[in-house]
Design a protein around this motif. Structure first.
Motif, PDB file in Angstrom:
ATOM      1  N   GLY A   1       0.807  -1.220   0.000  1.00 30.30           N
ATOM      2  CA  GLY A   1       0.000   0.000   0.000  1.00 30.30           C
ATOM      3  C   GLY A   1       0.838   1.267   0.000  1.00 30.30           C
ATOM      4  O   GLY A   1       0.431   2.283   0.541  1.00 30.30           O
ATOM      5  N   GLY A   2       2.017   1.177  -0.592  1.00 29.70           N
ATOM      6  CA  GLY A   2       2.851   2.367  -0.727  1.00 29.70           C
ATOM      7  C   GLY A   2       3.726   2.673   0.472  1.00 29.70           C
ATOM      8  O   GLY A   2       4.455   3.664   0.458  1.00 29.70           O
ATOM      9  N   SER A   3       3.684   1.852   1.523  1.00 27.56           N
ATOM     10  CA  SER A   3       4.532   2.124   2.680  1.00 27.56           C
ATOM     11  C   SER A   3       5.207   0.846   3.164  1.00 27.56           C
ATOM     12  O   SER A   3       4.685  -0.260   2.968  1.00 27.56           O
ATOM     13  N   TRP A   4       6.350   1.026   3.796  1.00 32.13           N
ATOM     14  CA  TRP A   4       7.114  -0.109   4.314  1.00 32.13           C
ATOM     15  C   TRP A   4       6.709  -0.388   5.753  1.00 32.13           C
ATOM     16  O   TRP A   4       6.512   0.523   6.539  1.00 32.13           O
ATOM     17  N   GLY A   5       6.614  -1.676   6.079  1.00 34.31           N
ATOM     18  CA  GLY A   5       6.320  -2.062   7.454  1.00 34.31           C
ATOM     19  C   GLY A   5       7.019  -3.353   7.803  1.00 34.31           C
ATOM     20  O   GLY A   5       7.515  -4.068   6.925  1.00 34.31           O
ATOM     21  N   THR A   6       7.059  -3.654   9.072  1.00 38.71           N
ATOM     22  CA  THR A   6       7.761  -4.844   9.542  1.00 38.71           C
ATOM     23  C   THR A   6       6.811  -6.037   9.653  1.00 38.71           C
ATOM     24  O   THR A   6       5.606  -5.923   9.408  1.00 38.71           O
TER      25      THR A   6
END
Length: 217
Positions: A22-27
């Motif tokens: 969704g356009g963002s980086w996450g862990t």
């Protein structure tokens, strides 16, 4: 196909796992995270496999979690092909995030092996090299299938025995691997299931050994 990166490691083969969604980086949350999951991440990044699946803040915390309850069997092409709780659905904090330590080919060779303190060259206590020093293997779940892989790595044809309980004496280094689960067909110990590097509840009285054979038994 998910886009994956490893951040916070000392080289590009290790770090906390981050997923672009969704356009963002996450862990990725550490719930249920193990070597099978790390293998999928490593292969997505072009590596041959995973040496470890650390869950800690060793590689930093990163931004908010995206994936939780990831359950791969290790053969998937993408982390999103594995069972998971869904993107953005999680019940975890940023205290512990999923990580991976990957390897490729023989350089660096995953888990160099030696046999120590046997009465001949075809037997001894199993010692594994990691991080520049030699360590031992715990005998929990240690069996002939695991010994077969060790023996073949050392150029023998197979294994006659998989003695535990420090049959060949107690090692002095770290206990590196525990609860190893090889099928017996693997080319390298790194392809087998284990708890993770240094993750054990053992003492050196449980050091694992092997007795190998070549040619006629």
């Amino acid at each position: 196909h998910a886009i994956i990166r490893l951040l916070g490691g000392s080289n590009d083969a290790e770090g906390r796992v981050e997923v672009l969604y969704g356009g963002s980086w996450g862990t990725v949350c550490d719930h249920g995270w193990d070597l099978r999951d790390a293998r999928v991440v490593c292969r997505m990044l072009g590596f041959d496999g995973a040496l470890d699946a650390p869950v800690s803040v060793r590689f930093g915390q990163g931004s908010g979690p995206i994936l939780d309850q990831v359950g791969c069997d290790g053969t998937e092409d993408s982390l999103l092909d594995c069972v998971h709780a869904g993107t953005g659905l999680h019940s975890c904090t940023q205290r512990t995030v999923a990580g991976a330590v990957c390897y490729s080919g023989a350089f660096p060779e995953p888990f160099p092996i030696r046999l120590v303190d046997g009465s001949s060259g075809n037997e001894g206590r199993v010692e594994v090299m990691y991080g520049g020093s030699w360590g031992t293997v715990c005998d929990d779940e240690w069996d002939l299938n695991d010994a077969r892989v060790i023996c073949r790595m050392l150029g023998f044809e197979g294994a006659l025995d998989a003695p535990g309980s420090a049959t060949f004496g107690q090692g002095s280094g770290d206990i590196l691997l525990d609860s190893i689960g090889c099928t017996g067909t693997e080319d390298n110990l790194a392809e087998c299931i284990h708890k993770g590097i240094g993750d054990h509840d053992c003492a050196h009285t449980e050091d694992a050994g092997v007795v190998c054979y070549s040619g006629s038994k």
